[in-house]
Design a protein around this motif. Structure first.
Motif, mmCIF file in Angstrom:
data_model
loop_
_atom_site.group_PDB
_atom_site.id
_atom_site.type_symbol
_atom_site.label_atom_id
_atom_site.label_comp_id
_atom_site.label_asym_id
_atom_site.label_seq_id
_atom_site.Cartn_x
_atom_site.Cartn_y
_atom_site.Cartn_z
ATOM 1 N N GLU A 90 -20.984 15.961 33.824
ATOM 2 C CA GLU A 90 -22.352 16.120 34.336
ATOM 3 C C GLU A 90 -22.815 14.852 35.028
ATOM 4 O O GLU A 90 -23.407 14.901 36.122
ATOM 5 C CB GLU A 90 -23.319 16.476 33.211
ATOM 6 C CG GLU A 90 -22.963 17.733 32.445
ATOM 7 C CD GLU A 90 -22.190 17.425 31.189
ATOM 8 O OE1 GLU A 90 -21.159 16.724 31.296
ATOM 9 O OE2 GLU A 90 -22.609 17.885 30.114
ATOM 10 N N TYR A 143 -19.012 24.225 24.869
ATOM 11 C CA TYR A 143 -19.961 24.289 25.979
ATOM 12 C C TYR A 143 -20.245 25.746 26.333
ATOM 13 O O TYR A 143 -19.516 26.650 25.921
ATOM 14 C CB TYR A 143 -19.391 23.556 27.201
ATOM 15 C CG TYR A 143 -19.253 22.061 27.018
ATOM 16 C CD1 TYR A 143 -20.299 21.193 27.336
ATOM 17 C CD2 TYR A 143 -18.073 21.508 26.530
ATOM 18 C CE1 TYR A 143 -20.177 19.825 27.179
ATOM 19 C CE2 TYR A 143 -17.937 20.135 26.360
ATOM 20 C CZ TYR A 143 -18.994 19.305 26.694
ATOM 21 O OH TYR A 143 -18.867 17.949 26.529
ATOM 22 N N TYR A 147 -19.770 26.515 31.956
ATOM 23 C CA TYR A 147 -19.567 25.072 32.137
ATOM 24 C C TYR A 147 -18.195 24.831 32.774
ATOM 25 O O TYR A 147 -17.237 25.548 32.451
ATOM 26 C CB TYR A 147 -19.643 24.377 30.778
ATOM 27 C CG TYR A 147 -19.514 22.875 30.827
ATOM 28 C CD1 TYR A 147 -20.631 22.068 30.994
ATOM 29 C CD2 TYR A 147 -18.269 22.266 30.697
ATOM 30 C CE1 TYR A 147 -20.513 20.686 31.022
ATOM 31 C CE2 TYR A 147 -18.139 20.880 30.740
ATOM 32 C CZ TYR A 147 -19.262 20.105 30.901
ATOM 33 O OH TYR A 147 -19.152 18.750 30.943
ATOM 34 N N PRO A 148 -18.032 23.882 33.719
ATOM 35 C CA PRO A 148 -18.997 22.889 34.208
ATOM 36 C C PRO A 148 -19.790 23.328 35.432
ATOM 37 O O PRO A 148 -20.583 22.558 35.959
ATOM 38 C CB PRO A 148 -18.097 21.713 34.545
ATOM 39 C CG PRO A 148 -16.809 22.352 34.992
ATOM 40 C CD PRO A 148 -16.659 23.597 34.174
ATOM 41 N N SER A 150 -22.209 25.329 35.756
ATOM 42 C CA SER A 150 -23.652 25.422 35.535
ATOM 43 C C SER A 150 -24.355 24.081 35.658
ATOM 44 O O SER A 150 -25.574 24.033 35.838
ATOM 45 C CB SER A 150 -23.925 26.022 34.154
ATOM 46 O OG SER A 150 -23.328 25.229 33.134
ATOM 47 N N THR A 151 -23.623 22.963 35.561
ATOM 48 C CA THR A 151 -24.243 21.634 35.648
ATOM 49 C C THR A 151 -24.161 21.037 37.046
ATOM 50 O O THR A 151 -24.601 19.906 37.249
ATOM 51 C CB THR A 151 -23.560 20.680 34.656
ATOM 52 O OG1 THR A 151 -22.174 20.545 34.998
ATOM 53 C CG2 THR A 151 -23.676 21.213 33.236
ATOM 54 N N LYS A 570 -32.849 23.413 30.796
ATOM 55 C CA LYS A 570 -31.993 24.430 31.400
ATOM 56 C C LYS A 570 -32.739 25.378 32.327
ATOM 57 O O LYS A 570 -32.106 26.123 33.069
ATOM 58 C CB LYS A 570 -31.307 25.245 30.300
ATOM 59 C CG LYS A 570 -30.347 24.426 29.441
ATOM 60 C CD LYS A 570 -29.238 23.818 30.269
ATOM 61 C CE LYS A 570 -28.280 23.008 29.404
ATOM 62 N NZ LYS A 570 -27.208 22.373 30.220
#
Length: 662
Positions: A90, A143, A147-148, A150-151, A570
């Protein structure tokens, strides 16, 4: 020439004794010459060197070098400290420059206009170089499933989506296969592959079918690296990304790519967990499971369950139960074929409800679901009696053992016909010389089920007795009240007098009243004392309960705060995701919600005012005026209070009178 000999003429210098000096001797003589300390005083030497430092042009070479080194050291010290490398994916995404990525994409599009794969490979190299973070768990178990991806910041995600779209679907699919191989190769070399992971996840999110487009190639790649768990798990993670959006893709990937290696210790847990997450994620969605898929799943689970540890085998059977429930929830009411196929999968032996293994229990529960949803399955069952006698006995025993739970679900009329016919079949089997113990047990089970269906419900004796006592008490009270409260003159008293028990009844009644009065006085006197003692004993426990409640309240507050912070953190990601897949939806929903709120607020206010005016002018007038109602209410309260006071004084008098009766 002297002394009759030739002399050598050269550039060499002669010494005092006439000999020629070479360069080495000159150096030695220079080194061995007089020193400055031997010629000058110490104070003059110091001033001499100070004068040399003033003139830069006259500095010795050694002094210039030292001075330049000092300047370079000072310049290095003056430079700002370098930023620390990110420790998480992130943070690496946040530190990434969107403009730099956009520039790389634009440059490659110009230089290689007809080679989209080159664009995508350059993008992958850029992402790998910017996300050099070591990943301990290649499946990101702790997670969220997205993920990843979504970040990923919105600007960078938009740039990546645009370049993937510009490359075209055919090139994107080819790049997906190439990236899978690159993921495995780069991991084997110890290089960073987080960029590969991100692009594979994006492609699987947009095109889930890519994950199962080349099953044979994917299986071959998996087999090549299955002895290296980090690489093998990374590949499985990539294969399963399509299941996040498409249930059929995820299920096929699990059956073709996950299940074959479920027996390997390093992969067993992830294979089971993936199936669990897949079923949970799509349980509420409209995903229909066919009969062939259900039977295939049953066969797969049955073939693999015995090779797993006990806990994982139990989890796998639990996933089969979820899959079975998903099938029956959308299967309709025509299940005769399903009943026939599942009945034949039962072991050809009689198993009691307590001896069923977990897999066989799922099959038997599936047969019960068929009988519950499709009454015609009873006719199919009756046709299978001669071929599936022992399997039918297993199903009957399960129904009999769980009758309290299943009786409300099954159609008793059809079940009664089925059980009766099976009992006749069992009787025919008993006519032989060798009696089958299974048939004898099944015959007894049938009789138990028939008895359960034909027996009447138990009579509620307790409630009936209570109601009978209440009714008798009410009739006697009314009878005594009718003659002015004189019990001997009442019909009940006359009957008791005729029977010769009136005097004894009155004496028993007076004894009851006397004992009750004494008990009331004792309670009135001693209750405060025992209450105080009880409070004193329970006080520490009450304080402890109060402390526990306080701690629980604070923990709940902390949990609420963490949940609130998580939602706040979020929410932008969720909003960005919705905005990506449905541009303008969030703004539209907010607009409609705001308009709806204003409309509700407006009409609520109007209706409230209208109702209030109507009540004031049409209802609460005359005898119903607020002041008159208030006066009547106050009067009623005063009268009630007076009556209660009078009754209490009368009650006390009666208690004192009856308490003195011996």
């Amino acid at each position: 020439m002297s002394n009759g000999q030739w002399e050598v003429v050269g550039k060499g210098k002669k010494s005092q004794n006439g000999k020629i000096k070479n360069k080495e001797e000159e150096k030695k003589s220079f080194k061995n010459g007089p020193k400055l300390e031997d010629i000058m005083p110490h104070s003059q030497i110091k001033s001499f060197y100070a004068g040399m430092e003033i003139d830069d042009d006259r500095k010795p070479a050694k002094e210039n070098k030292n001075g330049s080194k000092k300047k370079k050291t000072q310049e290095k010290k003056a430079e700002p400290p370098k930023p620390k490398p990110p420790k998480t994916i992130e943070a690496a995404f946040e530190a990434m420059d969107p403009a730099e990525l956009a520039n790389i994409i634009a440059t490659n599009k110009i230089r290689f206009s007809n080679a989209p794969l080159v664009w995508l490979k350059e993008v992958a190299s850029f992402l790998n170089s910017k996300t050099q973070i070591e990943v301990e768990d290649p499946t990101f178990t702790n997670y969220p499933p997205t993920y990843p991806l979504s970040t990923l910041p919105t600007e960078i995600r938009t740039s990546l989506e645009n370049v993937l779209q510009d490359a075209g679907k055919a090139n994107a699919q080819l790049f997906f296969d190439v990236t899978l191989t690159a993921l495995a190769n780069d991991m084997s070399r110890g290089q960073s592959v987080n960029g590969h992971r991100l692009l594979l996840q994006m492609l699987a999110n947009d095109y889930p079918e890519f994950c199962i487009a080349s099953v044979q190639k994917s299986a071959s790649l998996r087999n090549s690296y299955q002895n290296r768990p980090p690489i093998g798990l990374s590949l499985l993670w990539a294969f399963g990304q399509g299941g996040l959006t498409d249930f059929s893709v995820g299920l096929k990937a699990w059956q073709e790519l996950f299940l074959p290696i479920i027996e390997l210790k390093n992969y067993s847990k992830f294979v089971v967990v993936y199936l669990s997450n897949l079923l949970d994620r799509h349980a509420e969605m409209d995903n229909k499971v066919s009969l062939d898929q259900l039977l295939t799943m049953c066969d797969m689970v049955n073939s693999k369950r015995n090779s797993l540890p006990k806990d994982l085998s139990s989890d796998l059977i639990q996933q089969l139960t979820k899959y079975k429930d998903m099938y029956f929830s959308r299967s309709g009411n025509r299940l005769q074929v399903t009943f026939n196929q599942i009945m034949k999968k039962l072991p050809n032996q009689f198993l009691t409800s307590y001896n069923l293994d977990s897999y066989t229990r799922v099959l038997v529960e599936s047969l019960v679901d068929c009988l519950e949803k499709d009454d015609s399955c009873n006719a199919t069952w009756r046709q299978l009696f001669h071929r599936c006698t022992k399997q039918s006995a297993t199903l009957l025993d399960f129904i009999n053992s769980n009758w309290e739970e299943l009786s409300s679900k099954l159609k008793k009329k059809s079940l009664k016909i089925t059980v009766t016919e099976y009992k006749l079949v069992s009787a025919d089997a008993l006519k032989g010389k060798k009696k089958d113990e299974t048939v004898i047990k099944a015959n007894k089970i049938c009789q138990d089920i028939l008895d359960r269906m034909t027996s009447t419900r138990r009579f509620p004796w307790l409630w009936a007795s209570f109601l009978l006592l209440i009714s008798i008490g009410g009739l006697v009270s009314y009878d005594v009240y009718r003659v002015g409260g004189n019990f001997p003159k009442s019909a009940s008293g006359k009957i008791l007098n005729d029977l010769g028990v009136l005097e004894h009844s009155q004496r028993a009644w007076q004894k009851t009243l006397s004992t009750s009065a004494r008990g009331y006085l004792w309670v009135e006197t001693n209750a405060p004392i025992y209450y105080a003692q009880t409070v004193e004993i329970c006080k520490p426990y009450a304080e402890l309960s109060k402390d526990v409640f306080t701690v629980a309240y604070k923990k709940t507050g902390i949990l609420y705060g963490n949940l609130k912070d998580y939602i706040i953190e979020k929410t932008p990601v969720v909003v960005a995701t919705i905005e990506h897949y449905a541009p303008g939806l969030v703004d539209s929903v907010q607009g409609y919600a705001s308009s709806g709120y204003e409309v509700v607020k407006k009409y609520s206010s109007e209706y409230y005012q209208f109702t209030a005016d109507y009540l004031k002018t049409k209802v609460f007038v005359g005898e119903w005026a607020p002041e008159i109602l208030q006066t009547k209410t106050q009067t009623a309260l005063n009268v009630t209070r007076d009556h209660m006071t009078t009754y209490f004084h009368w009650f006390r008098q009666q208690v004192n009178i009856y308490s003195e009766i011996p």
